[in-house]
Write an enzyme that holds these catalytic residues in place. Sequence first.
Site, PDB file in Angstrom:
ATOM      1  N   LEU A  42       1.007  -1.181  -0.007  1.00  0.00           N
ATOM      2  CA  LEU A  42      -0.091   0.081   0.077  1.00  0.00           C
ATOM      3  C   LEU A  42       0.797   1.135  -0.018  1.00  0.00           C
ATOM      4  CD1 LEU A  42      -2.792  -0.889   2.611  1.00  0.00           C
ATOM      5  CD2 LEU A  42      -2.619  -1.368   0.390  1.00  0.00           C
ATOM      6  N   HIS A  43       0.553   2.286  -0.734  1.00  0.00           N
ATOM      7  CA  HIS A  43       0.893   3.518  -0.638  1.00  0.00           C
ATOM      8  C   HIS A  43      -0.172   4.857  -0.586  1.00  0.00           C
ATOM      9  CE1 HIS A  43      -0.841   3.791  -4.689  1.00  0.00           C
ATOM     10  NE2 HIS A  43      -0.045   2.540  -5.138  1.00  0.00           N
ATOM     11  N   HIS A  46      -3.453   4.133  -2.382  1.00  0.00           N
ATOM     12  CA  HIS A  46      -4.277   3.324  -1.653  1.00  0.00           C
ATOM     13  C   HIS A  46      -4.939   3.838  -0.340  1.00  0.00           C
ATOM     14  CE1 HIS A  46      -1.524   0.282  -3.550  1.00  0.00           C
ATOM     15  NE2 HIS A  46      -2.711  -0.107  -4.179  1.00  0.00           N
TER      16      HIS A  46
HETATM   17  P1  AMP Z   1      -3.333  -1.941  -7.051  1.00  0.00           P
HETATM   18  O1  AMP Z   1      -3.048  -2.242  -5.560  1.00  0.00           O
HETATM   19  O2  AMP Z   1      -2.245  -1.151  -7.780  1.00  0.00           O
HETATM   20  O3  AMP Z   1      -4.107  -3.139  -7.687  1.00  0.00           O
HETATM   21  O4  AMP Z   1      -4.403  -0.827  -6.879  1.00  0.00           O
HETATM   22  C1  AMP Z   1      -5.568  -1.021  -6.010  1.00  0.00           C
HETATM   23  C2  AMP Z   1      -6.393   0.248  -6.247  1.00  0.00           C
HETATM   24  O5  AMP Z   1      -5.868   1.409  -5.811  1.00  0.00           O
HETATM   25  C3  AMP Z   1      -6.744   0.553  -7.509  1.00  0.00           C
HETATM   26  O6  AMP Z   1      -8.296   0.907  -7.546  1.00  0.00           O
HETATM   27  C4  AMP Z   1      -5.765   1.398  -8.146  1.00  0.00           C
HETATM   28  O7  AMP Z   1      -6.589   2.142  -9.303  1.00  0.00           O
HETATM   29  C5  AMP Z   1      -5.834   2.348  -6.881  1.00  0.00           C
HETATM   30  N1  AMP Z   1      -4.357   3.117  -7.090  1.00  0.00           N
HETATM   31  C6  AMP Z   1      -3.470   2.755  -7.405  1.00  0.00           C
HETATM   32  N2  AMP Z   1      -2.497   3.744  -7.637  1.00  0.00           N
HETATM   33  C7  AMP Z   1      -3.301   4.799  -7.378  1.00  0.00           C
HETATM   34  C8  AMP Z   1      -2.983   6.206  -7.099  1.00  0.00           C
HETATM   35  N3  AMP Z   1      -1.641   6.787  -7.353  1.00  0.00           N
HETATM   36  N4  AMP Z   1      -3.790   7.310  -6.781  1.00  0.00           N
HETATM   37  C9  AMP Z   1      -5.037   6.761  -6.203  1.00  0.00           C
HETATM   38  N5  AMP Z   1      -5.479   5.450  -6.419  1.00  0.00           N
HETATM   39  C10 AMP Z   1      -4.384   4.438  -6.897  1.00  0.00           C
END
Ligand code: AMP
Length: 289
Positions: A42-43, A46
């Site tokens: 997570l960043h 998230h």
């Molecule tokens: P992931 O863990 O990369 O599959 O992402 C999980 C959710 O977080 C997805 O809905 C992504 O679109 C969202 N997400 C990923 N990166 C970002 C970001 N930089 N800003 C906002 N939401 C994000």
Amino acid sequence: RSEMIVATTSEQLRDALADGKKAAKGRGGKGEVGLVPTMGYLHEGHASLLQRARRENDVVALSIFVNPLQFGPNEDFARYPRDAERDLAIARKEGTDVVFMPDVSVMYPRPSQTTVSVSGLTESLCGASRPGHFDGVATVVSKLFHLFDPDRAYFGMKDAQQVAVVRQMTDDLNFRVRIVPCPTLREPDGLAMSSRNVYLSPEEREQALVLSRALGRVDGWLAEPGITGARLQERIVDTIGTAPLAVVDYVEAVTYPGLLPAGDWQPGDGTPLLLALAVKFGRTRLIDN
Ligand code: AMP
């Protein structure tokens, strides 16, 4: 609020959600559930989804699952970054009530014979360069929607095509959840936050700035007379070309949310334009829009 519950099986998840809803109703709330589906590591992007879910629901649920179905055979499933302890600390800090962290064997206990497949919207952009990817996404998101039965689900617009696909699936299959798109969070220098950014070498990290720089110039280009979707696409490709390590997978101008080719698009058309890109730096494929 009571302590965060970590569930690893669907039975534990069901109990945790029931407890969370009961407790919320006991406090006079509606017992509404907001789900944030993720692959973990997570960043702040998230975290921003969790914060929005916290504001709009009395039960905040987070799923952390690196879904093998949405990775191609030559993609990064095995080396995708994972750090459960750090993720749980972030989830706790953001006031999450329930975290679901299933093993692959919990989500897929036997070879599945059912796939959820969205047509049309998945034929372009990442759907074209990652065959099967959106079948994996639609299938796992359907499973998560059944497991959580959330009132709202939060998705980032960094994955704009994913938002369009999940919305279409939700409407087509009558899921009762409301899909909430959320803005892209960026590093201070402009790079869109992504779990995959840790793969970048220092040189790649530096050159990856060309993506947000190119997209940042779009506002200025839009003021030029005769500008079209195709011209914007060309300008973005040219800007990215100034970074020697950048290998373009695609740069496309499409309508949103229909994702139809928009080369002829002009400002004032009244149709939202999506400029979406996927670019590799070494083995790392980054997307932005
Ligand atoms: P992931 O863990 O990369 O599959 O992402 C999980 C959710 O977080 C997805 O809905 C992504 O679109 C969202 N997400 C990923 N990166 C970002 C970001 N930089 N800003 C906002 N939401 C994000």
